[in-house]
Design a protein around this motif. Sequence first.
Motif, PDB file in Angstrom:
ATOM      1  N   TYR A 168      -6.408   4.041 -11.170  1.00 23.54           N
ATOM      2  CA  TYR A 168      -6.435   3.917  -9.750  1.00 23.54           C
ATOM      3  C   TYR A 168      -5.027   3.393  -9.320  1.00 23.54           C
ATOM      4  CZ  TYR A 168     -11.100   3.383 -11.239  1.00 23.54           C
ATOM      5  OH  TYR A 168     -12.513   3.482 -11.559  1.00 23.54           O
ATOM      6  N   ALA A 169      -4.545   4.113  -8.360  1.00 18.17           N
ATOM      7  CA  ALA A 169      -3.121   3.673  -7.826  1.00 18.17           C
ATOM      8  C   ALA A 169      -3.292   2.287  -7.079  1.00 18.17           C
ATOM      9  CB  ALA A 169      -2.499   4.672  -6.898  1.00 18.17           C
ATOM     10  N   ASN A 195       0.805  -0.536 -10.180  1.00 13.28           N
ATOM     11  CA  ASN A 195       1.256   0.427 -10.779  1.00 13.28           C
ATOM     12  C   ASN A 195       1.524   1.778 -10.092  1.00 13.28           C
ATOM     13  OD1 ASN A 195      -1.127   1.796 -10.013  1.00 13.28           O
ATOM     14  ND2 ASN A 195      -2.247   1.234 -11.703  1.00 13.28           N
ATOM     15  N   SER A 196       1.554   1.512  -8.978  1.00 10.11           N
ATOM     16  CA  SER A 196       2.134   2.419  -7.775  1.00 10.11           C
ATOM     17  C   SER A 196       2.852   1.725  -6.834  1.00 10.11           C
ATOM     18  CB  SER A 196       1.027   3.237  -7.367  1.00 10.11           C
ATOM     19  OG  SER A 196       1.535   4.109  -6.283  1.00 10.11           O
ATOM     20  N   SER A 248      -0.385   3.160   1.040  1.00 11.47           N
ATOM     21  CA  SER A 248      -1.646   2.688   0.640  1.00 11.47           C
ATOM     22  C   SER A 248      -1.632   1.365   1.124  1.00 11.47           C
ATOM     23  CB  SER A 248      -1.912   2.648  -0.833  1.00 11.47           C
ATOM     24  OG  SER A 248      -1.930   4.115  -1.186  1.00 11.47           O
ATOM     25  N   ASP A 291       3.804   3.256  -4.008  1.00 14.02           N
ATOM     26  CA  ASP A 291       3.475   4.256  -2.808  1.00 14.02           C
ATOM     27  C   ASP A 291       3.137   3.440  -1.649  1.00 14.02           C
ATOM     28  OD1 ASP A 291       2.723   5.990  -0.928  1.00 14.02           O
ATOM     29  OD2 ASP A 291       0.732   6.615  -1.710  1.00 14.02           O
ATOM     30  N   THR A 319      -1.394  -0.608  -5.268  1.00 11.85           N
ATOM     31  CA  THR A 319      -0.026  -0.782  -4.475  1.00 11.85           C
ATOM     32  C   THR A 319       0.350  -2.347  -4.475  1.00 11.85           C
ATOM     33  OG1 THR A 319      -0.823  -0.668  -2.368  1.00 11.85           O
ATOM     34  CG2 THR A 319      -0.225   1.567  -3.608  1.00 11.85           C
TER      35      THR A 319
END
Length: 128
Positions: free
Chosen positions: A78-79, A122-123, A128, A125, A81
């Motif tokens: 799972y991303a 882990n993201s 989100s 981005d 953020t």
Amino acid sequence: MTSTFYDEIGGHDTFVRLVDAFYAGVAEDPALRALYPEEDLGPAAVRLRMFLEQYWGGPTTYSEQRGHPRLRMRHLPYAVTPGQRDRWLTHMLAAVDGLGLDAAHDAVLRDYLTRAAHSLVNSLDAGS
């Protein structure tokens, strides 16, 4: 006999209250709710409760049923953020507020939850 953090804050009933309050917040937060693939949040609540109980010195049911927690590995698909982390923390820390713990136990629990949430990002981005 040595007591654990789990025992000191009220054991199973306290963790049920914490997790129930947390998931009530998640259910009302569309952006965070979208991270949970299951339609029913119940199974996620059980997993989180078992994990937290085991981490804090309660029953080892989590490992018995699911193996080693491997927290980061379980969240890699799972991303996660920074924004999602912050939403998660908003609901989790609000749930902690509702427990009415003494200042020392409250601080220890908040510190752990905050560090754990930060470790799962882990993201980056921003969308989100």
